[in-house]
Design an enzyme around this catalytic site. Sequence first.
Site, PDB file in Angstrom:
ATOM      1  N   THR A 104      38.145  26.244  13.823  1.00 18.29           N
ATOM      2  CA  THR A 104      39.125  25.626  13.041  1.00 18.29           C
ATOM      3  C   THR A 104      38.180  25.202  12.008  1.00 18.29           C
ATOM      4  O   THR A 104      37.889  24.557  11.169  1.00 18.29           O
ATOM      5  CB  THR A 104      39.515  24.792  13.552  1.00 18.29           C
ATOM      6  N   GLU A 105      36.769  24.773  12.616  1.00 22.16           N
ATOM      7  CA  GLU A 105      35.362  24.816  11.836  1.00 22.16           C
ATOM      8  C   GLU A 105      34.369  25.330  12.179  1.00 22.16           C
ATOM      9  O   GLU A 105      33.821  25.372  13.420  1.00 22.16           O
ATOM     10  CB  GLU A 105      35.289  23.487  12.238  1.00 22.16           C
ATOM     11  N   ASN A 106      33.038  26.427  11.305  1.00 17.80           N
ATOM     12  CA  ASN A 106      32.136  26.993  11.313  1.00 17.80           C
ATOM     13  C   ASN A 106      31.814  26.940   9.482  1.00 17.80           C
ATOM     14  O   ASN A 106      32.483  27.917   9.133  1.00 17.80           O
ATOM     15  CB  ASN A 106      32.676  27.834  11.942  1.00 17.80           C
TER      16      ASN A 106
END
Length: 569
Positions: free
Chosen positions: A412-414
């Site tokens: 969901t975040e990178n």
Amino acid sequence: MLQRCILRTYHVLALVLCLSAREDFDWTKNEKTSFYYSTFPTGFSWGAGSSAYQTEGAWNIDGKGMSIWDAFTRKKGKIFQNDTGDTSCDGYNKFKDDITLMKDMKLNHYRFSISWPRILPSGLKSEHINEKGIKYYEDLINMLLDNKITPIVILYHWDLPQLLQEKYGGWQNVTMVNYFNDFANLCFQRFGHKVKYWITFNNPWSIAVEGYETGEHAPGMKLKGTGAYKAAHHIIKAHAKVWHTYDMQWRSKQKGMVGISLTADWGEPVDITNQRAIEAAERYIQFYLGWFATPIFNGDYPQVMKDYIGRKSGQQGLGASRLPVFSPQEKSYIKGTCDFLGLGHFTTRYITPKNYPSGLGDSYFADRDLAELVDPKWPDPGSEWLYSVPWGFRRMLNFVKTQYGNPMVYVTENGVSEKMVCTDLCDDWRMQYFKDYINEMLKAVKDGVNVKGYTAWSLLDNFEWDEGFSERFGLYYVDFSNKNKPRYPKASVQFYKRIISSNGFPNQREVESWKRKAVETCVSSNQLLAADPLIGHMEMVSEIVIPTVSTLCILLSAVFLMFLLRGRI
């Protein structure tokens, strides 16, 4: 824009391997293999992310209530250069333009959050529902679906209604559990027939530690040794209640899923032959990821957290552990409340044991009995805390697989930020970061990790919390000094677009051409960005036109790149 270089002091962690991890996860084996050319499974979902406070702006428009971040950013000295998210990217008014950018990139999904105070200005469903706020999110969701982009919706990305903080103390108070459930239930009612992927909380570690332990983030409370644990306890209960509400009232009708998004760095033993270093590394992960994941998947806090915090609390003369306790009923209620796990990951640390005597005082960081180290050879193109260590991503994903029964995972975040005086849309370091990290994720899929999708952080440059606008994670550059907040594609847009269209890395020759082509296209974007400030950012002084320093930087970058490209031809 000048970026503040902040050296963060990392205290670090302590001991005891869970038997299950010792049996399942091999800490002594860290394969750093060569680049893997292959593609992801059919149906793999590619996306980009944002959050309400960081991008929407319109902080007091159309009936929106004040959030804790609206209040926090008004306290001088809390945010770099005293920036606020009052206007930010103006996503509230420009979401149609942004969806056009997403469509051009061929994104499969868009991860965004709903602002609780935009829907419920006071935080309470019983007092007032803001229909203009409801309509904004309806329009956003409808346009995403019209463009075949799946909405992945986060219910809480840090913007608690300020009135709930003032009246109840925010997440220090267990009443937040029911208030949050009321808000979530309203969202399911209004949007659930079209939204099939719900995330309760994004990065609860930061909410608890930075909001209630260090005070770096809103609401800025410094309750060392207790505040973070109490906030996390209530957040976990709130997550479970919302999951059960969806399961009992909406799942059969709406056919959706509810998960949580946990962000964690990987912790690698500084010496994989040293048992104490291995134990310290696992402690680091359990105090970070396991703090939330273990109750949700297994029903209770990691044993190592209970042991360490309990022992230190006793040494400090306390009658009970500073880590709250779940009742047997709560354990069974919380266990299994995750249809999928959202995972945010940016970087890695080496971990070594370090004893923190209890006499030094209460602290989440001291409770862990460890120290965090970095390798000076690791690239650090962006934030001072964000080193590029791709192999840690594969390790983290495999840890999730072995520790929690190989759940369905959506990254969901990178992503990576940038730090430079001059604006440069040819972000070769970001392209390299995406290439390396996504490839490690591909290796993890080959390892059998059940990863279903990937979300680049972030779609746009946005308000980066206590760093204000000094850090830029975006695929698209946003000119915050221009009232129209124009967006300009960085080279990483084209690079990521090619990864999406190929569903991975098909072969060496093709992949090597992507970066070259992306840099070529970004030259024209740099020229366009340089032209706009000349029109909009000049200052008239005695009839003399003086371009800003930023304009000159952009122009020099564009000219330099043109010469480079001509030299290649």
